[in-house]
Design a protein around this motif. Structure first.
Motif: not given
Ligand code: HEM
Lengths: 396, 588
Positions: A353, B128, B203, B523
């Motif tokens: 993140h 999203r 997610h 990216r």
């Molecule tokens: C429950 C816990 C969560 C876990 C285990 C988690 C895990 C992950 C992981 C592993 C990625 C990596 C993917 C990447 O690098 O593209 C990711 C990306 C992302 N997460 Fe989470 N996430 C969680 C909660 C959230 C929450 C609460 C949000 C919103 C506020 C969020 C928003 C995002 C977004 C926007 C990306 C993509 C970022 C990008 O475009 O590279 N996540 N998440």
């Protein structure tokens, strides 16, 4: 998995001998790498020069005479510099020749050997020895498995051997794939020796059959992916660490903090002369950092490994949960091992993140990666040794 | 919304807004409450909660909060350990209790963190998803006016007609799997949407996982049953030794089945370092689901191999020995004959147990009395107890012995109070004496002990093994497992697929000839965009060969190198603008 009646003591003994021999050979390889670094520093050590990577120009020139099509792509860099990437297609052959980049960004250093031939030889010897040690090491693991007719990862001694093997194997595979990772030689041999040292001196248990709780094919799946993830996280950790080292070096170099090493420069600061040790240390730092790949290369490498391993780590945890369901009736019980796997998982998610969040990239994200690895390490050594839970099996 | 969260954001020129649009639909960071009043603040707080930064912090907190539970004993796992710990740390125990440190994973604060995290996740993922649907339904954003501002760029001159070059580029991009749009004298193309799909899937499947957990914790139940070889039981609340239900799975909901332990096999390591370590436990059972006795089947239960009957799974969790005991009174009548499970106390199965002879009848003194025995069963007894007391040397039954003390008096079984069958309440019992010493006997199988003072005899006829089982009903596993599998698939898409855009523009130059420009945006992480652009350019040169007059015959001379002002993120910008990544130099 079914129970073979006993243990073949000859094979078990052979396994131990092979592991010790592997350690001896790794040790010699480590010394050879040390020679490589030392001799390599005798070559010209410039304080960060930008006129590197000219060698590609010759390849380009050679290809150009026959070129039918050629394209140069300009890539914007982080610090305002640009890199160019040229692709040439030879006339009548249909083959493309990628001639790679020319850059005014940070460039990768030449590697541990620098420009010294002697150092290069030492490095080559080190790698041959590493391969030999890897074979012995693999033989040791196989013999251990054969001695009890089961997968050779039933206790911490066995995990550690397999884990060190995974780490070296990954390194050798990358080398064989002609990736520029030879600089990893020293950190890898040190890490492997450390792991094997702890395994043989602290964690050793005789080769035996498993307690019934481990009679499951999930042992092969869950534990082997865990071992692989461990090796990869370790490599990413080394890379992150070197990113931090290299990044701070570049920053200091840009601020002119090493100018005093230039021939003829005033060896004093605010009227105070630099001490001899200070100069020597700075020399080593400059020498080592200039031979290592660029900070951005380390950064990217550590991100890629971590990103690659994260899904596998997720799988490992899930496989563990499925196994726990079969063994204990509940797939998640917050057993210390489970808890720390979860903590590690969340920490790596946190890191990923961070990479996607404004203001958290670069060093901050790197610190998170270090913290995540610390969680992993604690999960591996700390939980097994200091915390008792359901994951405590025969002989740790 | 002055800043966005992804590293693909470039400081857009006023006219380039759409082109440099973010490649991720990550939420946008807001800097302060906009509007006024409660609504403004509420909106601001919601935006904060659903921002990436707060998600990051919550994730960090979650991992921190999970730590204490791994170091302090937890009620959920081992209440006995919690009690011992409390007894040892009387000073801090009450404070820990208040802070719910013995129930970390169901504590208010731990729940608060993960609930907030999931609220944040919902607030982030739902918008999203809509936004992404919108992206899928519209064309890729049109080419920015100034392509040299893009992170990767290539250009050359050709004699070909601009429209044909554009059309060729459109065709080539399509062939490469891009969604491409040709309009206004340029081609806009995008690829790698699966990344976003993967990310959303990952997610969202976290919710499925959470749902599975929640369902399991509301509708599961576990019971325990200990059976000696040859015994069986029906799975009802009265015949189970213990049962813990939940809101939707109580005493009446127990899955009906019958289970009988035929025999039990145990094997142990008998040499080397790990002597005594368990090597095999197998329970051979007979069972039928429901109430149809004719469906009786044979089965085995081992560690790691539970038996599924009806909606329950039966796990083997423990085993031990059960001596067969016969007691005769002074007249030689059999007053007691039973197998008595003894409970293991250590790894070598030194076991303790009691025999309660409540129907002894009249004692030698003419009064009604009861007898009680307590003692040890040692599967492998040492030659002498000197210095060690009665302990077993090995968990297998190599030299079984039974050590007994005898009591007479009132067992307290008639008091109506529930009694632990594994303990003797000695408050109204007197220990039998012999030669001024507490009476004691050491019996091998088949041996009998003539009790002092004419109380009769006790015979150690032999022994059987017992096994204890955990009967567990846990729904929601399938949901959680599906969630987990989808999460992994989503992650793979999210982490291994690159979303990127390519633009091509061919325009007629005033002095004749055509200028071809290509630019790409991705990216930064592991973007292979530069190589992809180069390949495309090489292919495109079949239709738009570079003009000979270009200096050395290549395009190079003509590249409008993105010099100082054209480079998007100049050093000052990088320093001042956190949206510009430190690692934008993503060339391979
Ligand atoms: C429950 C816990 C969560 C876990 C285990 C988690 C895990 C992950 C992981 C592993 C990625 C990596 C993917 C990447 O690098 O593209 C990711 C990306 C992302 N997460 Fe989470 N996430 C969680 C909660 C959230 C929450 C609460 C949000 C919103 C506020 C969020 C928003 C995002 C977004 C926007 C990306 C993509 C970022 C990008 O475009 O590279 N996540 N998440």
């Amino acid at each position: 998995m079914h129970l073979a009646s006993g243990v073949d003591p000859q094979l078990a003994d052979l396994s131990n001998k092979l592991i010790y021999s592997a350690m001896a050979v790794y040790t010699i390889a480590m010394f050879a790498h040390m020679f490589e670094w030392t001799f390599g520093s005798k070559g010209a050590v410039a304080v960060r020069s930008k006129e590197q990577s000219g060698n590609l120009a010759e390849t380009v020139a050679a290809a150009e005479t026959k070129a039918a099509k050629k394209v140069t792509v300009t890539v914007a860099g982080a610090k305002g510099g640009t890199t160019t990437l040229t692709r040439t297609v030879l006339a009548g052959e249909g083959a493309t020749v990628v001639t790679g980049g020319r850059t005014d960004e940070d460039v990768d250093g030449p590697g541990a050997a620098g420009t010294s031939e002697k150092a290069d030889l030492a490095g080559r010897i080190a790698i041959s020895l590493t391969v030999l040690a890897l074979l012995l090491h693999g033989g040791g693991i196989v013999a251990r498995g054969l001695s009890v007719s089961r997968w050779p990862w039933g206790n911490m001694y066995e995990f550690s051997c397999a884990f060190a093997f995974a780490m070296t194997a990954a390194y050798v595979v990358l080398l064989a794939a002609r990736k520029n990772v030879r600089w990893l030689g020293l950190p890898v041999t040190v890490a492997v020796l450390l792991t094997l040292g702890i395994a043989t001196q602290v964690l050793y248990t005789d080769s035996e059959q498993l307690v019934p709780a481990l009679h499951s094919y999930w042992l092969a799946i869950h534990v082997s992916t865990a071992i692989f993830c461990g090796g990869a996280f370790y490599a990413a950790f080394i890379s992150t660490l070197l990113y931090l080292v290299q990044d701070s070096y570049r920053q200091r170099a840009d601020e002119g903090k090493y100018e005093f090493l230039r021939p003829g420069a005033l060896r004093s600061h605010d009227g105070q002369k630099y001490s001899q040790t200070r100069i020597a240390l700075a020399r080593i730092r400059v020498s080592v950092c200039n031979r290592l790949p660029a900070a951005s290369t380390f950064d990217k490498l550590s991100y890629r490994i971590n990103a690659l391993v994260f899904p596998l780590w997720t799988f490992t945890i899930i496989a563990g949960a499925i196994w726990a369901e079969a063994a204990w009736g509940k797939y998640w019980e917050w057993d210390p091992k489970e808890t720390w796997s979860f903590i590690t998982w969340v920490a790596y998610a946190c890191y990923l993140h961070a990479r996607a969040t404004a203001g958290w990239k670069g060093r901050k994200a790197a610190y998170l990666a270090l913290a995540a690895f610390a969680c992993w390490l604690f999960n591996y050594y700390g939980v097994n040794i200091f915390v008792t839970g359901k994951h405590s099996y025969a002989g740790i | 919304m002055s800043k966005t969260t992804t590293d693909t954001e470039l400081p857009p020129a006023p006219d380039d807004d759409t082109a440099a649009e973010r490649l991720s639909t990550a939420p946008v960071e807001s800097e302060g409450p906009t509007g006024i009043g409660v609504l403004g603040w509420a909106r601001w707080m919601w935006r904060q909660l659903t921002s990436m930064r707060v998600a990051l912090i919550l994730l960090f907190l979650l991992s921190l909060a999970a730590i204490p539970g791994s170091l302090i004993p937890q009620n959920g796992q081992n209440q006995f350990k919690v009690q011992t710990w409390k007894a040892q740390h009387t000073a801090v125990a009450p404070i820990y209790e208040k802070l719910q440190l013995f129930d970390v994973y169901s504590s208010v604060w731990f729940s608060a963190i993960y609930i907030l995290l999931f609220v944040s996740l919902a607030g982030c993922i739902v918008p999203r998803t809509w936004q992404f649907v919108g992206v899928l339904r519209s064309q890729p954003p049109a080419a920015p006016r100034n392509l040299t501002r893009m992170p990767v760029y290539a250009a050359w001159r050709t004699g070909a007609d601009p429209e044909q070059v554009n059309a060729a580029a459109h065709r080539l991009l399509r062939k490469r799997g891009f969604r491409a749009d040709l309009s206004g004298g340029s081609v806009a193309a995008e690829k790698g949407y699966l990344r976003e799909v993967g990310n959303l899937l990952f997610h969202l499947s976290l919710f499925a996982l959470l749902g599975g957990f929640a369902w399991a914790s509301l509708a599961s139940g576990t019971g325990g049953k200990l059976m000696v070889e040859g015994q069986g039981y029906s799975n009802t609340i009265t015949q189970l030794d213990d049962f813990t239900g939940t809101r939707f799975y109580g005493n009446q909901d127990l899955d009906p089945f019958y289970l009988k332990l035929d025999d039990f096999t145990s094997k142990f390591q008998n040499t080397g370092d790990q002597m005594g370590a368990a090597r095999q436990f197998t329970a051979n059972v007979e069972y039928y689901g429901g109430s149809d006795e004719s469906k009786l089947k044979k089965g085995t239960i081992e560690v790691n191999h539970p038996l599924e009957i009806g909606g329950s799974k039966v796990y083997l969790i423990g085993h031990g020995y059960a001596p067969v005991i016969t007691v005769k009174n002074g007249k030689g009548d059999v007053v007691y004959h039973d197998v008595v499970p003894f409970l293991p106390q250590d790894a070598n199965l030194t076991s303790t147990g009691v025999v309660k002879v409540s129907d002894y009848g009249v004692g030698p003194d003419g009064n009604r009395t009861q007898l009680g025995f307590s003692g040890f069963f040692l599967p492998t007894a040492p030659l002498s107890f000197a210095g060690t007391g009665p302990i077993s040397l090995f968990p297998g039954d190599a030299a079984p012995e039974l050590v007994l003390n005898a009591f007479s008096g009132d067992l307290g079984t008639d008091s109506g109070l529930p009694q632990n069958i594994y303990q003797l309440n000695t408050s109204k019992l007197t220990q039998m004496q012999q030669d001024g010493q507490p009476a004691k006997a050491l019996l091998k199988p088949g041996q009998a002990w003539d009790l002092p003072n004419g109380y009769g005899s006790i015979t150690f006829e032999g022994y059987k093994q017992w096994a204890s089982f955990n009967v567990s009903h846990r729904p929601g596993n399938a949901i959680a497992l599906t969630g987990a599998v989808l999460a992994i698939l989503g992650l793979i898409g999210s982490l291994f697929i690159q979303r990127r855009r390519i633009w091509v523009r061919a325009v007629a130059l005033p002095g004749g000839g055509t200028q071809v420009e290509l630019a790409g945006l991705a990216r930064s992480e592991s973007a292979k965009i530069a190589e992809e652009l180069a390949e495309l350019a090489v292919d495109l040169q079949d239709d738009a060969p570079a003009s000979e007059e270009d200096g050395d015959g290549t395009a190079q001379a003509d590249v409008e190198a993105p010099a100082e002002e054209a480079v998007p993120d100049a050093p000052e910008a990088a320093a001042s603008d956190p949206a510009v990544p430190a690692d934008q130099n993503s060339k391979e």
